[in-house]
Design an enzyme around this catalytic site. Structure first.
Site, mmCIF file in Angstrom:
data_model
loop_
_atom_site.group_PDB
_atom_site.id
_atom_site.type_symbol
_atom_site.label_atom_id
_atom_site.label_comp_id
_atom_site.label_asym_id
_atom_site.label_seq_id
_atom_site.Cartn_x
_atom_site.Cartn_y
_atom_site.Cartn_z
ATOM 1 N N CYS A 76 22.689 11.684 45.352
ATOM 2 C CA CYS A 76 22.159 10.411 44.852
ATOM 3 C C CYS A 76 20.743 10.596 44.303
ATOM 4 O O CYS A 76 20.564 11.210 43.259
ATOM 5 C CB CYS A 76 22.249 9.330 45.918
ATOM 6 S SG CYS A 76 22.001 7.665 45.247
ATOM 7 N N HIS A 174 27.950 9.445 46.922
ATOM 8 C CA HIS A 174 27.665 9.823 48.308
ATOM 9 C C HIS A 174 28.904 10.447 48.935
ATOM 10 O O HIS A 174 29.786 9.729 49.398
ATOM 11 C CB HIS A 174 27.244 8.596 49.109
ATOM 12 C CG HIS A 174 25.907 8.069 48.738
ATOM 13 N ND1 HIS A 174 24.750 8.496 49.334
ATOM 14 C CD2 HIS A 174 25.533 7.166 47.797
ATOM 15 C CE1 HIS A 174 23.716 7.869 48.795
ATOM 16 N NE2 HIS A 174 24.166 7.062 47.850
ATOM 17 N N GLU A 176 29.150 11.800 51.764
ATOM 18 C CA GLU A 176 29.164 11.457 53.190
ATOM 19 C C GLU A 176 29.710 10.061 53.446
ATOM 20 O O GLU A 176 30.023 9.714 54.581
ATOM 21 C CB GLU A 176 27.755 11.617 53.789
ATOM 22 C CG GLU A 176 26.769 10.511 53.490
ATOM 23 C CD GLU A 176 26.152 10.542 52.095
ATOM 24 O OE1 GLU A 176 25.277 9.695 51.836
ATOM 25 O OE2 GLU A 176 26.541 11.378 51.250
#
Length: 192
Positions: A76, A174, A176
């Protein structure tokens, strides 16, 4: 050991949690020795480009990060700071990727937030992914398409969803927070 770069940009805890779920040990640090000795580096971030670059420059981390030779993943804001320049605060960035970061035109809902499809996947971090994949984005600025683009997304216009050059990898989305798809990407990075 994976070093997660500490530079006063948010989202570090979710990256740590994702690595923990994968059984990988990590530390959050801005210590040069710890960073240089890490097997891999993750450079996550949610925040504003100008203040983040100021933090890095104040500590000499801008020079350090560009000199690293181990696998390095920006996420990001991390991707945006790895580019040449950002319109956000008219900020000169790390220039690992020679590409501009621009603000989305105000013709649609900004920020680009939620799930969107990435396509034209290239490179080792996508080796376990099937093709077009849905991942999670939250951003108002984007990197132009360029020779380092390794995945593309379309929101208002096509942009670099991922970049790759030498040992440097970066995702605008993202991983994650991108469920199984993101876990595969993180696992591929860990296996580099």
């Amino acid at each position: 050991m994976i070093a997660i770069i500490k530079y006063n940009a948010g989202n570090i805890k979710s990256v740590q949690n994702a690595l923990f779920r994968l059984g990988v040990e990590s530390i959050v640090t801005d210590d040069e020795k710890a960073i240089r000795n890490a097997d891999k580096i993750i450079f996550p971030g949610v925040g504003e480009a100008g203040s983040a670059m100021f933090y890095l420059q104040e500590r000499g981390m801008d020079t350090l990060l560009k000199s690293l030779t181990q696998p390095f993943l920006g996420i990001c804001l991390g991707l945006q700071l790895m580019c040449k320049h950002s319109e956000e605060g008219n900020t000169n960035c790390l220039n690992i990727f020679e590409v501009e970061v621009r603000k989305f035109p105000p013709t649609e809902i900004v920020p680009h937030m939620g799930w969107n499809t990435i396509y034209d996947l290239e490179g080792e971090i996508f080796k376990n992914n099937a093709g077009n994949e849905d991942v999670y984005f939250v951003h108002s600025y984007y990197a132009d398409l360029c020779e380092s683009t390794s995945a593309t997304c379309n929101y208002i216009l096509p942009f670099s969803a991922a970049l790759h050059k030498d040992n440097f990898y970066a995702t605008q989305f993202h991983p994650e927070k991108s469920a199984d798809v993101g876990e595969k990407i993180l696992k591929s990075f860990i296996e580099l």
